[in-house]
Motif scaffolding. Structure first.
Motif, PDB file in Angstrom:
ATOM      1  N   MET A   1       0.845  -1.195   0.000  1.00 56.06           N
ATOM      2  CA  MET A   1       0.000   0.000   0.000  1.00 56.06           C
ATOM      3  C   MET A   1       0.884   1.251   0.000  1.00 56.06           C
ATOM      4  O   MET A   1       0.760   2.108   0.867  1.00 56.06           O
ATOM      5  CB  MET A   1      -0.917  -0.015   1.223  1.00 56.06           C
ATOM      6  N   ILE A   2       1.807   1.297  -0.933  1.00 57.74           N
ATOM      7  CA  ILE A   2       2.672   2.475  -0.994  1.00 57.74           C
ATOM      8  C   ILE A   2       1.935   3.574  -1.745  1.00 57.74           C
ATOM      9  O   ILE A   2       1.259   3.323  -2.737  1.00 57.74           O
ATOM     10  CB  ILE A   2       3.987   2.128  -1.712  1.00 57.74           C
ATOM     11  N   GLY A   3       2.060   4.774  -1.291  1.00 60.52           N
ATOM     12  CA  GLY A   3       1.313   5.884  -1.881  1.00 60.52           C
ATOM     13  C   GLY A   3       1.796   6.233  -3.279  1.00 60.52           C
ATOM     14  O   GLY A   3       2.947   6.065  -3.629  1.00 60.52           O
ATOM     15  N   ASP A   4       0.867   6.674  -4.110  1.00 59.30           N
ATOM     16  CA  ASP A   4       1.226   7.131  -5.452  1.00 59.30           C
ATOM     17  C   ASP A   4       2.029   8.411  -5.348  1.00 59.30           C
ATOM     18  O   ASP A   4       1.793   9.212  -4.455  1.00 59.30           O
ATOM     19  CB  ASP A   4      -0.023   7.437  -6.278  1.00 59.30           C
ATOM     20  N   PRO A   5       2.940   8.615  -6.254  1.00 63.39           N
ATOM     21  CA  PRO A   5       3.676   9.882  -6.218  1.00 63.39           C
ATOM     22  C   PRO A   5       2.803  11.007  -6.759  1.00 63.39           C
ATOM     23  O   PRO A   5       2.891  11.400  -7.910  1.00 63.39           O
ATOM     24  CB  PRO A   5       4.882   9.627  -7.121  1.00 63.39           C
ATOM     25  N   LEU A   6       1.879  11.513  -5.921  1.00 65.96           N
ATOM     26  CA  LEU A   6       0.993  12.580  -6.347  1.00 65.96           C
ATOM     27  C   LEU A   6       1.782  13.872  -6.510  1.00 65.96           C
ATOM     28  O   LEU A   6       2.717  14.118  -5.760  1.00 65.96           O
ATOM     29  CB  LEU A   6      -0.100  12.808  -5.310  1.00 65.96           C
ATOM     30  N   LYS A 548      -8.725  -4.077   6.770  1.00 67.50           N
ATOM     31  CA  LYS A 548      -7.711  -3.023   6.839  1.00 67.50           C
ATOM     32  C   LYS A 548      -7.526  -2.547   8.277  1.00 67.50           C
ATOM     33  O   LYS A 548      -6.403  -2.332   8.748  1.00 67.50           O
ATOM     34  CB  LYS A 548      -8.098  -1.854   5.931  1.00 67.50           C
ATOM     35  N   ASP A 551      -5.529  -4.963  10.060  1.00 72.00           N
ATOM     36  CA  ASP A 551      -4.144  -4.860   9.610  1.00 72.00           C
ATOM     37  C   ASP A 551      -3.417  -3.728  10.351  1.00 72.00           C
ATOM     38  O   ASP A 551      -2.305  -3.911  10.855  1.00 72.00           O
ATOM     39  CB  ASP A 551      -4.135  -4.615   8.092  1.00 72.00           C
ATOM     40  N   TYR A 552      -4.056  -2.581  10.426  1.00 70.55           N
ATOM     41  CA  TYR A 552      -3.418  -1.439  11.084  1.00 70.55           C
ATOM     42  C   TYR A 552      -3.257  -1.690  12.574  1.00 70.55           C
ATOM     43  O   TYR A 552      -2.246  -1.319  13.182  1.00 70.55           O
ATOM     44  CB  TYR A 552      -4.254  -0.164  10.877  1.00 70.55           C
ATOM     45  N   ALA A 555      -0.333  -3.881  12.948  1.00 70.82           N
ATOM     46  CA  ALA A 555       0.917  -3.183  12.645  1.00 70.82           C
ATOM     47  C   ALA A 555       1.344  -2.277  13.793  1.00 70.82           C
ATOM     48  O   ALA A 555       2.526  -2.023  13.991  1.00 70.82           O
ATOM     49  CB  ALA A 555       0.749  -2.350  11.377  1.00 70.82           C
ATOM     50  N   LEU A 662     -11.185   4.103   1.518  1.00 65.38           N
ATOM     51  CA  LEU A 662     -11.528   4.994   0.418  1.00 65.38           C
ATOM     52  C   LEU A 662     -12.390   4.254  -0.587  1.00 65.38           C
ATOM     53  O   LEU A 662     -11.916   3.372  -1.279  1.00 65.38           O
ATOM     54  CB  LEU A 662     -10.245   5.489  -0.253  1.00 65.38           C
TER      55      LEU A 662
END
Lengths: 708, 708
Positions: A1-6, A548, A551-552, A555, A662
């Protein structure tokens, strides 16, 4: 779940140039020339046609007051460039209570701005299309609704759409005045349709005559409404802010004076007879059935011809600029709200860059209040203007009195400084008066806060300002007293009922916030120190948002963790237990029974029990939260969890962790430019989001700075 | 911070006894006798006085339909005891779309219940006090506002305050009928004030005559409105639920029939002439100025004397029971809402024990819709009743058609079972008819789901029920067609506009939820697996809520932790840094600069940047959340943090942990009994919180149970 390079977003401020600022701040004062001459002449005509000879003098008095008020505000802008306007002046010079009186008056003023502007706009529309007369109130209500809807959607005041009607109005009315005067000079003076009618006059004694003149003056003073708006909007101007604001103010005032004087002159020349009760016009047989055309309509018809293109253009421009003026109120009150919030007289949420929800509520409340008043008073312009004047002139009077005090204090300070300077330089002999003045000027420059205020205030300048403000305060106080006395029983009492209510509300908010501040001040008696760390994940059905959250929670590596399911339906619970095993989840699943189909009660009971057993541990409850793109989706999600959350937060030791899920529709949120908020242009807080290449923020010395 | 040993709370259900249930469910149908006879006679009189001779027959037809409908619902209650009513019958037997048509009709029905009941109540008040006639619409609007306000506050329908007006109405009208009939028998028949007036009649052809009779029948059928309410409230009755509900229904129906028949008789005996256009009453000179008294008022005046105590008592009781009937709508729609939500046609928040916010919104929407309709139609009872009938009879017709299908299916199933039983026992020779019936009855008993439904349905019982429902469906369909045709242009089109809109909304909600369900189904492609665990504490000023958030963040022992402060004010930031050192806090404080006075933008930039550097870690952002006791305090807190939270949740990898800070006023929340929610009595979900000694919950076998 790596963020997109926005792409990194950058915020760019948008301040107002003078050309764009004028339409925004001028629509209110300029639009009032649509009704001020009308009301002025109408009151005079109560005494009969002979009284019209006083009209030029009354109009002159109004113009003098306009000049005075404009000059006053020039000073105010320089002295208080932060945008607090009359409120700030009263607050700082006359005390907290006076400031709140001004604030209440301004709040009532905003509602009345909407009401009077819409009522006058409708009046002008009906003057162009008399068939609409039976729907006066309905039209007014519809316009208020349209204005509220536009502001709920959010529109930028600095768009060209707002500038055009204002300039069109100025241009067309100016052309009309010039045309009418030129025709008069060449012997073809325009003749208004009501010129032929005599006016039924009441016999007026001498005392009543003076009162009538004063009332006429007071009604004519409705031309002043809106002048103060710039004093609230100084931060929105481009640098040098104070000077630009002052110049715009002067241009605005000059334009208003020219239009007002020209319109009144033309009305007198063309013989407009406008009566409060239309059937007082002797000779007009349709007085009970046809609507009385507004003064603007009559002058336009006389100058350009009834039914000509120019006539309709003027009516349209007038109606549009009046609607713009009403729009002003929707944008002005967030300004006032932010200043009040800064001083803790209004909810804190108004103080920073808007919460759309708060502003939406404000827009709705303003709209509803305006509709109620329009319906109750049946959109009767004359009555409504009296209510309007009171609120406006309360803030004028207190504002200018505050300025008087300001100058007195500055002058005292100046004299004290001079005295000290004189003492310290006593040994080197007395200085020349010029030298003393120079030193005073330097001291004033040093005192002057605003960086772009180049000219220091000399002693004589201050005295001049003092005199201007004193005269203004006196004149506006007279108007206020006159209107109050003459119109109290005709509805003015409403204003004197609303203002104290608002005053008490704001005072209450301030005292409340003060009490809370004391409550949450750190003190040595409150000791923090929790130990123990338990995580609970709320599970409904086996769905991705729950996974999710699980999961969090895992973590975060709490000391202990468990999943809890409140059983409302046997079938569903069994299915969940099966799915739990199938998904091979290693967290223990605990089932709580619920006899009354209540979700929160069994859970809270369990948590309290656990706390009794485990002492002061922190229990983190993980709950999914749906993030959606459309506004209507908010109705369909998250309500049950919000109710649960509110109850959970009451249990000692609990903290609720929201794990966002989301939904697909939330893609809309990413690309969405932030919609304009009411009043943002006037606060100088209009920002645009500009996309930039990634790599946006670098962290240096513990502070984050934008790269590049 | 160890929790106080609060007494454990226990929830106790509160179900309705028959005596309390009657007023709750009967106010709607009984109150309609206030206007049904009036409308029936009024339509007949359009054809002239001679048509009054048809009145007994039309009234008889209405009574027959009433009996049929009551009998129908007796069956429906037994077949569908879960409280879904007409909606559920249509949904299960005629399909999804038919069910939604019924649901839309019922929603319109609720609005019209409020509208018609209030309009009729105001009509009766004006009949007692004719001076109030000019304020008809205003009075109606005020009553709707009062009802909405009461329901926003929350009031328990099962309170005695609700029972008294219903029983008072029944009693007083019954006494009036008996008195009137006794007087007639003894030769002193009551004479209504309108008996002296002849009626201006239109000449009526034969086809028009039949139509007139049908219209009169249709108007008289407004007496049936509200009968179905019990079918929605079966779960609220005490056990045996079905039988108690059926008995209450029968008592209610019988009472309504007696009152309706008696009132109509008395009206005919006393010669009440009620005209749609009051000036059609020949001889009544004040027809344009005075309001026409209602039928109830005229009969009461004739029987007890105009201005007598009894007259005013009857008017008061009538007005009160009509207001109660309007209140029914506010309580009925949450029922419908919960059933629709269960099937995903309405927001899920309606399905469990109420969210006060949702219900408040529903109450407000219902109130506003009623006010708009009252104003638009000027509280004209006759027109409004036509709109009312359409919605009611759509659900009657579809409901009974659904029941017909239900019985056909049951009969088919019965025949199939008998056929299989006959086959399997073919070898042992054919059984006697009696034996076959017995077996069928046993089979039916086995099929019967309801535990308290002792009597199994025989074949003949089913056939009888089928016939009853078929007749009912036919008759209600006729009424529906007649009203639609005769009143379409008079306003009925509005109903046919609203219903499709509601239909499409509900269908849209259902499809939306279905799409979301698919979206969040677990699938093998979505892999969870975060690693890394960072905590961020948002710090504004050095205050106790922030210290608590810090404390919890530390106690949760994340891998790394830092505090972040967004700097809006240089002074405040410096002060915070000083306080940080003074408080000897070991967590690193990071300052982010904010050039545009925006709180969230710099923080979000920083978090995104961090995520790019650290990969897929979970960042837990700790934020304080104020918990307050008064509703108005919610306006003054938490808004800025909510805005921040909404933006934070959009950042990948972020979860927001809310750390509650209980302000002193939140003490109010602890002792607060939950206020009643609209409709809770009808759902059988009224619960009371009962305090018990501590020690409340014990955990056994993974399940939590109340101790003791």
């Amino acid at each position: 779940m790596i963020g997109d390079p926005l792409p990194t977003e950058k915020l760019e401020g948008q301040l107002l140039s003078k050309r764009l600022a004028l339409p925004i701040f001028a629509s209110d004062p300029l639009s009032s020339v649509a009704y001020a001459p009308q009301e002025l002449l109408m009151i005079l005509l109560v005494g009969g046609l002979a009284f019209l000879s006083f009209a030029p003098w009354v109009a002159l008095a109004v113009v003098i007051l306009l000049v005075t008020v404009v000059a006053s505000y020039r000073q105010l802008i320089r002295a208080y460039p932060s945008g607090g306007g009359d409120y700030e002046v009263a607050h700082r010079n006359l005390g907290e209570k006076a400031g709140l009186v001004v604030a209440s008056a301004l709040l009532v003023d905003y509602v009345m701005t909407v009401v009077v502007s819409v009522a006058s706009g409708v009046d002008n529309i009906i003057s162009a299309f008399p068939g609409l007369a039976p729907f006066r109130v309905e039209l007014a209500v519809v316009f208020v609704i349209i204005l509220a809807a536009i502001n709920l959607r959010g529109v930028s005041e600095s768009s060209k759409a707002f500038a055009i009607p204002t300039y069109l109005f100025i241009g067309s009315v100016a052309i009309m005045i010039v045309t009418g005067l030129v025709r008069t000079i060449f012997g073809d003076a325009p003749v208004a349709e009501s010129a032929q009618y005599a006016v039924h006059a009441e016999s007026v004694g001498q005392a009543a005559m003076v009162l009538l003149l004063l009332r006429s003056f007071a009604s004519g003073c409705s031309a002043l409404t809106g002048v103060e708006a710039i004093s609230n909007g100084v931060p929105a101007f481009k640098r040098p802010k104070v000077r630009n604001a002052q110049r715009t103010l002067v241009v605005m005032g000059a334009t208003a004076i020219v239009l007002f004087a020209g319109l009144t002159t033309l009305a007198l020349v063309s013989g407009v007879h406008y009566a409060e009760n239309p059937c007082d016009l002797i000779g007009w047989t349709e007085c009970a059935t046809s609507p009385q055309p507004s003064l603007m309509a009559q002058v336009a018809a006389a100058t350009f011809g009834d039914g000509s293109i120019a006539f309709y253009v003027i009516q349209a421009a007038t109606a549009l600029v009046l609607l713009l003026a009403a729009n002003t109120a929707f944008n002005g009150f967030p300004l006032l709200g932010s200043v009040l919030a800064r001083d803790s007289y209004a909810p804190k949420s108004l103080s920073t860059r808007g919460d759309r929800l708060i502003y939406s509520n404000g827009v709705i409340i303003l709209g509803l209040a305006a509709i109620v008043i329009l319906v109750v008073f049946q959109a009767n312009l004359t009555v409504l203007i009296q209510l309007y004047i009171i609120g406006v002139f309360v803030s004028f009077t207190l504002g200018q009195t505050g300025m008087v005090r300001h100058w007195l204090r500055e002058l005292r300070g100046l004299r004290a400084k001079d005295a000290r300077a004189a003492k310290s330089s006593g040994k080197s002999g007395h200085r020349s008066a010029a030298e003393q003045h120079r030193r005073a000027a330097e001291a004033a420059a040093a005192r002057s806060k605003s960086a772009d205020d180049a000219k220091p205030l000399t002693h004589s300048a201050m005295v001049r300002a003092l005199v201007i403000n004193a005269i203004g305060a006196g004149m506006t106080a007279i108007v206020l007293i006159v209107v109050t006395i003459t119109k109290f029983t005709h509805g003015a009492w409403i204003v004197f009922l609303l203002m104290p209510i608002l005053f008490l509300l704001m005072l209450g908010v301030n005292r409340y916030y003060r009490d809370v501040e004391q409550e949450i001040e750190p003190d040595p008696t409150t000791v923090f120190g929790s130990s123990g760390d338990h995580a609970v994940v709320l599970v409904g059905r086996m769905q991705k948002p729950v996974l999710k959250a699980l999961d969090y929670a895992i973590a975060a590596r709490h000391e202990s963790i468990e999943a809890i399911h409140v059983s409302l339906d046997e079938e569903a619970t069994k299915q969940l237990q099966k799915d739990w095993i199938k998904q091979n989840i290693h967290v223990k699943l605990r089932i709580l029974s619920s006899p009354y189909r209540d979700l929160s009660h069994p859970l809270i009971q369990y948590l309290k029990e656990r706390r009794q057993d485990h002492g002061s541990e922190v229990i983190t409850v993980y709950m999914p939260q749906y993030i959606v793109g459309h506004w209507w989706e908010a109705v369909l999600h998250n309500h049950k969890s919000r109710r649960m959350r509110q109850k959970l937060l009451l249990v000692h030791g609990v903290t609720v962790a929201l794990v966002p899920w989301l939904l697909d529709s939330s893609d809309l949120l990413y690309g969405r430019r932030s919609r304009p908020l009411p009043g943002q242009d006037r606060r100088g807080e209009a920002v645009r989001q500009v996309a930039r290449k990634p790599g946006g923020v670098e962290i240096k010395d513990g502070r984050a700075h934008p790269k590049g």
